[in-house]
Design a protein around this motif. Structure first.
Motif, PDB file in Angstrom:
ATOM      1  N   THR A 118       5.321   6.612   1.548  1.00  0.00           N
ATOM      2  CA  THR A 118       5.496   5.486   2.462  1.00  0.00           C
ATOM      3  C   THR A 118       4.872   4.236   1.854  1.00  0.00           C
ATOM      4  O   THR A 118       3.698   4.245   1.468  1.00  0.00           O
ATOM      5  N   PHE A 119       5.673   3.169   1.773  1.00  0.00           N
ATOM      6  CA  PHE A 119       5.208   1.886   1.239  1.00  0.00           C
ATOM      7  C   PHE A 119       5.058   0.925   2.413  1.00  0.00           C
ATOM      8  O   PHE A 119       6.026   0.658   3.143  1.00  0.00           O
ATOM      9  N   ALA A 120       3.847   0.410   2.571  1.00  0.00           N
ATOM     10  CA  ALA A 120       3.559  -0.510   3.684  1.00  0.00           C
ATOM     11  C   ALA A 120       3.133  -1.860   3.121  1.00  0.00           C
ATOM     12  O   ALA A 120       2.186  -1.930   2.313  1.00  0.00           O
ATOM     13  N   PRO A 121       3.811  -2.952   3.507  1.00  0.00           N
ATOM     14  CA  PRO A 121       3.423  -4.278   3.019  1.00  0.00           C
ATOM     15  C   PRO A 121       2.011  -4.650   3.462  1.00  0.00           C
ATOM     16  O   PRO A 121       1.621  -4.399   4.612  1.00  0.00           O
TER      17      PRO A 121
ATOM     18  N   SER B 271      -2.660  10.414   2.384  1.00  0.00           N
ATOM     19  CA  SER B 271      -3.664   9.963   1.433  1.00  0.00           C
ATOM     20  C   SER B 271      -3.172   8.668   0.808  1.00  0.00           C
ATOM     21  O   SER B 271      -1.990   8.534   0.487  1.00  0.00           O
ATOM     22  N   ARG B 272      -4.064   7.733   0.634  1.00  0.00           N
ATOM     23  CA  ARG B 272      -3.670   6.427   0.095  1.00  0.00           C
ATOM     24  C   ARG B 272      -3.721   6.461  -1.420  1.00  0.00           C
ATOM     25  O   ARG B 272      -4.666   6.970  -2.018  1.00  0.00           O
ATOM     26  N   TYR B 273      -2.676   5.899  -2.032  1.00  0.00           N
ATOM     27  CA  TYR B 273      -2.618   5.832  -3.495  1.00  0.00           C
ATOM     28  C   TYR B 273      -3.715   4.899  -3.987  1.00  0.00           C
ATOM     29  O   TYR B 273      -3.997   3.862  -3.374  1.00  0.00           O
ATOM     30  N   GLU B 274      -4.308   5.263  -5.106  1.00  0.00           N
ATOM     31  CA  GLU B 274      -5.485   4.543  -5.586  1.00  0.00           C
ATOM     32  C   GLU B 274      -5.184   3.129  -6.080  1.00  0.00           C
ATOM     33  O   GLU B 274      -6.082   2.293  -6.172  1.00  0.00           O
ATOM     34  N   LYS B 275      -3.929   2.840  -6.409  1.00  0.00           N
ATOM     35  CA  LYS B 275      -3.577   1.536  -6.954  1.00  0.00           C
ATOM     36  C   LYS B 275      -2.757   0.720  -5.961  1.00  0.00           C
ATOM     37  O   LYS B 275      -2.026   1.281  -5.151  1.00  0.00           O
ATOM     38  N   THR B 276      -2.881  -0.598  -6.070  1.00  0.00           N
ATOM     39  CA  THR B 276      -1.999  -1.485  -5.308  1.00  0.00           C
ATOM     40  C   THR B 276      -0.641  -1.537  -5.993  1.00  0.00           C
ATOM     41  O   THR B 276      -0.548  -1.605  -7.217  1.00  0.00           O
ATOM     42  N   VAL B 277       0.402  -1.507  -5.211  1.00  0.00           N
ATOM     43  CA  VAL B 277       1.762  -1.564  -5.743  1.00  0.00           C
ATOM     44  C   VAL B 277       2.268  -3.000  -5.611  1.00  0.00           C
ATOM     45  O   VAL B 277       2.275  -3.567  -4.520  1.00  0.00           O
TER      46      VAL B 277
ATOM     47  N   ASN C 152       0.863  -1.186   0.000  1.00  0.00           N
ATOM     48  CA  ASN C 152       0.000   0.000   0.000  1.00  0.00           C
ATOM     49  C   ASN C 152       0.899   1.235   0.000  1.00  0.00           C
ATOM     50  O   ASN C 152       1.871   1.300   0.760  1.00  0.00           O
ATOM     51  N   LEU C 153       0.566   2.188  -0.842  1.00  0.00           N
ATOM     52  CA  LEU C 153       1.352   3.415  -0.930  1.00  0.00           C
ATOM     53  C   LEU C 153       0.574   4.555  -0.282  1.00  0.00           C
ATOM     54  O   LEU C 153      -0.587   4.817  -0.636  1.00  0.00           O
TER      55      LEU C 153
END
Length: 669
Positions: free
Chosen positions: A19-22, A54-60, A9-10
């Motif tokens: 911030t990238f969170a698994p 704010s959460r990025y709309e796409k899964t990374v 999640n970005l």
């Protein structure tokens, strides 16, 4: 081996950080990249996201790396993946979609504030979306099966990127910010290696045995590029269009029914071949003619460059059988002669040279005569062998102690046919050694398996050809059907036309994409120093000719629709515009180099103007000498799209200045 996180999640912390969170496992250390400084920080476990994010709309699905352009550094993330298959207990994916995130908050990726930045971003996007990138989160796609077995004791202690084969770790340059970090070991779950290549698997059944046939190709990131802008060898011994191709055979001892454990393969066999450009300094200079000018350059370190290349291959694969398919007459002969002369001077003890006159031996579509080559090489093939691992034994049954290195001019069409024939011969040998095929039986006796084999190699050939030449491979009708057909010949004609168009008018930008993403060329953080990348300083007469030609063709077409009030007047009308069309076409052919889409980041100036010892088939496309040239202010030299001036002295001077100013890291030979 520490696994790579499969989903992230970005979170965007305003203009301060990414911030990238698994997603899994819960509470794992998240990764923060600060936008103002570029610092990379691992947060403590279970660190909550700030309330203002704010959460990025796409899964990374992975971080491909970071790249610095003229105005900002960018993070390249994987936002789309295509599941290809499950192999060796791991899922294999193709990278399908990418996003680019700027660190500089004043830079918009959708609307960059400077045309140079827009151009560089377009090159990165084009490279990412036109390439065929593969990856796995838990299996090393970059490394052949035998090498993986040899390093099995260290694999549990090393991360995926640490055990990756450096040659085929395509995004190694992009990942350098993470790899060169002091906390690289801790960042390992975020470092995802990708391969530029092909991957396909087919499952079949023979005499109660379930078998899985896999074909993998891995493209080297060294001396990477397009067909006419990357040829031969460089001073470090790396050759253009180098590919490692591995055919893997997995066999289940005895299939007892259609319900079984899909991972249960007790026999693992691998056969590796390599291909690469003729390892001497040579090039083909585009001039808008169908066949470019062929140039072989006898440089002082040519022998050393070949030695470096052959030594590296010997240290990796063992002894080598060098199969050369270049024609021994006509246009290609100088390349064959140079290869043989330099090979004899190199005195490589671990390499054996084998010439095969493909066009003469296989003329009239008699491609079954490739068996002549196999018969000559049979002793070498048996001695070099293949890798065979029985999972119930501690040591391999067999190891591969050498590799066949095949080349033609492009290392595409003839090379594909020969490699497929060698792979088929070896597959028959493997199946008989396992007792699956009886004496007298052959792969072609089993229609389903034979068709799968042919389709694997034909698809593999198409993808390698698209990556290098811009079109599908030629002669794939033979690979798919074991026959040369008239329809296949027509398709080859259309593919040849497509290659001509792409190689002359589109490959310059494509080459720039390779040089930018692999790190062969790096920009400085100032777009003003790179403004010449967008400029076209050719004289007006040169730039105007294609428009005049287009207008004359339009007028000819328009004349066909005019009312015929007077055939006499229409005759002069058509004569005028046909004359203009012929004159402008002739002008473009005489000054053909002016109209080729040359690479702008690393222009091949020293190739075009090479005047040292060697061979040159012609000096076409460089214009006329004398009063005509002087009258129009032309010098008969190339006008690069990146604003390298026309006179030779100024062209070389500006090229060297750009190397210094823009951080050019690679000399083009």
């Amino acid at each position: 081996m520490r696994p790579v996180y499969q989903r992230l999640n970005l979170f965007i912390v305003g203009q301060d950080a990414y911030t990238f969170a698994p997603v899994e496992p819960l509470g794992a250390q998240s990764l923060t990249i600060h936008r103002s400084t570029g610092d990379i920080v691992l947060n403590p476990p279970n660190t909550p996201a700030p309330p203002t994010v704010s959460r990025y709309e796409k899964t990374v699905y992975g971080i491909l790396g970071m790249i610095s352009l003229a105005l900002s550094e960018y993070i390249i993330i994987l936002t789309g993946r295509e599941h290809r298959t499950r192999f060796m207990g791991h899922d294999i994916y193709r990278a399908a979609d990418f996003d680019i995130l700027p660190l500089n908050p004043n830079v918009s990726v959708q609307n960059p504030p400077h045309p140079v930045e827009r151009h560089l971003l377009a090159l990165v996007r084009s490279h990412l979306h036109s390439g065929h990138f593969l990856f796995s989160y838990g299996w090393d796609l970059t490394t052949r099966l035998q090498a993986q077995w040899a390093e099995r004791e260290n694999s549990n202690e090393r991360s995926l990127w640490e055990q990756a084969d450096d040659r085929f770790f395509w995004n190694k340059f992009l990942q350098s910010r993470l790899i060169d970090n002091d906390i690289a070991q801790d960042l390992s779950p975020y470092i995802l290696p990708i391969v530029y290549g092909t991957f396909d698997v087919r499952t079949n059944y023979i005499h109660g045995h379930r078998i899985q046939l896999c074909l993998i190709s891995r493209r080297s990131r060294y001396r990477a590029g397009t067909r006419y802008f990357r040829r031969g060898v460089d001073h470090d011994g790396h050759v253009a269009n180098f590919n490692e191709t591995e055919q893997i055979l997995l066999v289940e001892e005895q299939a007892t029914g259609r319900i079984f454990n899909v991972e249960k393969f007790s026999q693992q066999l691998s056969f590796v071949q390599i291909r690469g450009s003729v390892p001497v300094f040579w090039a083909e200079v585009n001039t808008l003619r169908y066949k470019p000018d062929l140039q072989v350059m006898d440089l002082q370190d040519t022998v050393d460059a070949m030695r470096r290349h052959l030594h590296e291959q010997a240290s990796i694969y063992g002894e080598q059988s060098l199969v050369n398919l270049v024609n021994q007459k006509g246009y290609e002969q100088p390349v064959k002669d140079a290869y043989e002369r330099i090979f004899n001077q190199a005195e490589a003890t671990d390499a054996k040279y084998q010439y095969f006159d493909f066009h003469n031996e296989c003329k009239n579509m008699r491609w079954d005569r490739i068996n002549i080559l196999i018969d000559k090489m049979q002793d070498d093939l048996l001695r070099q062998g293949y890798f065979h691992l029985d999972v119930f034994r501690l040591d391999p049954v067999k190891t591969q102690r050498g590799a066949v290195r095949t080349n033609c001019m492009d290392n595409l069409d003839r090379t594909n046919v020969v490699q497929a024939a060698l792979a088929k011969w070896t597959l028959n040998l493997q199946l008989k050694a396992l007792g699956i095929l009886a004496e007298g039986e052959d792969l072609d006796d089993f229609h389903a398996l034979s068709k799968d084999f042919r389709d694997l190699w034909a698809d593999h050939a198409d993808l390698i050809s698209r990556a290098y030449a811009g079109s599908g491979a030629l002669k794939t009708d033979f690979t798919r059907t074991n026959k040369r057909t008239s329809i296949g010949a027509l398709e080859d004609g259309s593919k040849s036309i497509m290659r001509y168009v792409r190689n002359n008018y589109f490959d310059g930008a494509r080459q720039d994409g390779f040089d930018l993403v692999t790190g062969a060329w790096t920009p400085r953080n100032n777009p003003i120093t790179a403004i010449s990348l967008l400029a076209d300083t050719r004289p007006l007469v040169v730039r105007s000719v294609p428009y005049i030609l287009s207008f004359s063709l339009f007028m000819i077409c328009a004349g066909l629709t005019l009312p015929r009030t007077s055939d006499y007047s229409l005759f002069y009308y058509f004569m005028l515009w046909v004359t203009v069309a012929v004159a402008t076409t002739t002008f473009m052919m005489i000054y053909g180099i002016e109209y080729v889409s040359w690479p702008r980041l690393i222009p091949p100036t020293d190739i075009i103007y090479y005047e040292g010892p060697g061979y040159r088939s012609g000096h076409h496309g460089k214009g006329l000498k004398g009063s005509f040239t002087q009258k129009f202010g032309l010098s008969g030299k190339v006008f690069y799209a990146n604003a390298v001036p026309t006179a030779r002295k100024r062209a070389l001077t500006v090229s060297k200045m750009e190397e210094i100013e823009m951080g050019n890291k690679q000399r083009v030979d």
